[in-house]
Write an enzyme that holds these catalytic residues in place. Structure first.
Site, PDB file in Angstrom:
ATOM      1  N   ARG A   1       0.971  -1.146  -0.087  1.00  0.00           N
ATOM      2  CA  ARG A   1       0.160   0.029   0.153  1.00  0.00           C
ATOM      3  C   ARG A   1       0.742   1.176   0.070  1.00  0.00           C
ATOM      4  NH1 ARG A   1      -2.740  -4.052   1.706  1.00  0.00           N
ATOM      5  NH2 ARG A   1      -0.688  -4.555   2.620  1.00  0.00           N
ATOM      6  N   THR A   2       1.724   1.282   0.908  1.00  0.00           N
ATOM      7  CA  THR A   2       2.508   2.787   0.950  1.00  0.00           C
ATOM      8  C   THR A   2       3.283   3.039  -0.178  1.00  0.00           C
ATOM      9  OG1 THR A   2       2.597   2.124   3.333  1.00  0.00           O
ATOM     10  CG2 THR A   2       3.989   3.992   2.866  1.00  0.00           C
TER      11      THR A   2
ATOM     12  N   LYS B   1      26.513  -3.045  -0.317  1.00  0.00           N
ATOM     13  CA  LYS B   1      27.819  -2.942  -0.594  1.00  0.00           C
ATOM     14  C   LYS B   1      28.328  -2.230   0.559  1.00  0.00           C
ATOM     15  CE  LYS B   1      27.344  -2.109  -5.504  1.00  0.00           C
ATOM     16  NZ  LYS B   1      27.075  -1.029  -6.356  1.00  0.00           N
TER      17      LYS B   1
ATOM     18  N   ARG C   1      11.237   4.050   3.726  1.00  0.00           N
ATOM     19  CA  ARG C   1      10.963   2.993   4.604  1.00  0.00           C
ATOM     20  C   ARG C   1      12.180   2.351   5.351  1.00  0.00           C
ATOM     21  NH1 ARG C   1       5.570  -1.146   4.661  1.00  0.00           N
ATOM     22  NH2 ARG C   1       4.750   0.893   5.221  1.00  0.00           N
TER      23      ARG C   1
ATOM     24  N   HIS D   1       4.650   5.738  11.714  1.00  0.00           N
ATOM     25  CA  HIS D   1       4.147   5.641  10.283  1.00  0.00           C
ATOM     26  C   HIS D   1       3.216   6.507  10.045  1.00  0.00           C
ATOM     27  CE1 HIS D   1       3.252   4.195   6.344  1.00  0.00           C
ATOM     28  NE2 HIS D   1       2.648   2.887   6.586  1.00  0.00           N
TER      29      HIS D   1
END
Ligand code: CP
Length: 308
Positions: free
Chosen positions: A57-58, A87, A108, A136
Site C-alpha cells: 500500500r504505502t 555494498k 521505509r 508511520h
C-alpha cells in the site's frame, strides 16, 4: 503551524486546523482525480521511494499519488538487497546521492529513527514511510482522514486499539493525532507482552486523554465508534515461540462485528493475517479497504503541500 520540510512523526502535526486543510485538499484530489494528471501540478518533479522493508500500500500509493500529480518516480522496492546498501553504503550517503536525482524521498526502513537521521542530511523533503517499530505518519494521516470521511466527526470519539500496540507503528503515529481532538477516549486492548510502550502512555497522560488498558475486548468493542485492529508484527519478534503465543489472541469475525454500534467502523492498516476474518468484509462497518484507498488521496495532498 510552521511549514514542514520533512514528515517524520505525527507529533509535527500539532494543529487540527492544518489537518482539516490537508483533509480538504485530499478530498479535492479525490473529487478531481481524473483531471489531476492533465493539469500536472508536480510535472517535472520526481519522488524517490527507498524501501528497505516490504510494502504494497504505502509504496504503490505514494508512487500512484506522484504520477497522478504529473510527477515521476524512482523506485527501490527492495533497497535492503538491491541498492548499494548491500555494498555497505550508509543511509546518509544514499540520501545525499538520491537527493541529487529526486525532489522528495519517501523512505521505509527496518530501524527506528532512520527517517529522522536521513532528514538531518537531506536538502530535499524526507517522508517517513515507516521506521521499524517507530512511526508511520502518512498511514495515520490516512487513518484520520478515513475516520472523518466515514463518521463525519473527530471530537468525542471512542477509539479501541487492538492487538500489537508494542510494535504497531501505525498506532504510535495515530495517538498524537487523536490527541488533537477534545473528548476522545481510547481503549488499549493487547496481551500484556504487547502493551503500548510507556512513552506513548505518558504522552496520552500529558495531553489529558482518557485511556483504559485491558487484555479483553469484551464489553469494550460494543462501545466503540472506531475499532482499529492491528496485525501482530511477526518481523519484530526475536523468537518464533513468542510470536506464536500472541498471534491469534484477537480475531474479529462477523459475530463480533455485529455486536458493534450500527454506525461504528472497523479499521486496519493492512496487511491482515488472521485478526479480521474474511466474513467481516461484507459488513458495512468494514472500512479497511476504503482506508487503504484514502492513503492515495492523503499522500497526493501531502506531496503537493511539501513541493509547493
Ligand atoms: N499499511 C501499510 O503500511 O501497508 P504496506 O506495508 O503494504 O505499505
Amino acid at each position: 503551524m510552521e511549514k514542514l520540510k520533512h514528515v517524520i512523526s505525527t507529533r509535527q502535526f500539532d494543529d487540527s486546523e492544518f489537518l482539516l486543510g490537508l483533509f480538504e485538499s485530499a478530498n479535492r484530489m479525490e473529487r478531481d482525480d481524473v483531471f489531476r494528471a492533465l493539469t500536472g501540478p508536480l510535472r517535472g518533479r520526481i519522488l524517490a521511494t527507498l524501501f528497505f522493508e516490504p510494502s504494497t500500500r504505502t509504496r504503490f500509493s505514494f508512487e500512484a499519488a506522484m504520477q497522478k500529480l504529473g510527477g515521476g518516480v524512482l523506485s527501490a522496492e527492495d533497497a535492503r538487497d538491491n541498492s548499494s546498501a548491500t555494498k555497505g553504503e550508509s543511509i546518509s550517503d544514499t540520501i545525499r546521492v538520491v537527493s541529487g536525482y529526486a525532489d522528495v524521498i519517501a523512505i521505509r526502513h527496518y530501524e527506528e529513527g532512520t527517517a529522522e537521521a536521513a532528514a538531518k542530511n537531506s536538502p530535499v523533503p524526507i517522508i517517513n514511510a515507516g521506521d521499524g517499530a517507530g512511526e508511520h505518519p502518512t498511514q495515520a494521516l490516512a487513518d484520520m482522514y478515513t475516520i472523518k470521511k466515514e463518521l463525519g466527526w473527530l471530537s468525542g470519539l471512542r477509539v479501541v486499539l487492538v492487538g500489537d500496540l508494542l510494535y504497531g507503528r501505525t498506532i504510535h503515529s495515530l495517538l498524537p493525532l487523536l490527541c488533537l481532538y477534545t473528548g476522545v477516549t481510547i481503549d488499549l486492548i493487547s496481551p500484556l507482552s504487547l502493551r503500548l510502550p510507556p512513552q506513548y502512555r505518558e504522552y496520552l497522560t500529558k495531553k489529558g486523554i482518557t485511556f483504559n488498558e485491558s487484555e479483553s475486548l469484551e464489553g469494550v468493542i460494543e462501545q466503540a465508534d472506531v475499532a482499529y485492529i492491528t496485525r501482530v508484527q511477526r518481523e519484530r519478534f526475536a523468537l518464533q515461540a513468542d510470536y506464536d503465543a500472541v498471534k491469534d489472541v484477537y480475531v474479529i469475525n462477523a459475530e463480533t462485528a455485529n455486536r458493534m454500534k450500527p454506525q461504528a467502523i472497523i479499521m486496519h492498516a493492512l496487511p491482515r493475517v488472521n485478526e479480521i476474518a474474511p466474513d467481516v468484509d461484507a459488513n458495512a462497518r468494514a472500512a479497511y479497504f476504503r482506508q487503504a484507498k484514502n492513503g492515495l488521496y492523503i499522500r497526493m495532498a501531502l506531496l503537493q503541500y511539501l513541493l509547493s
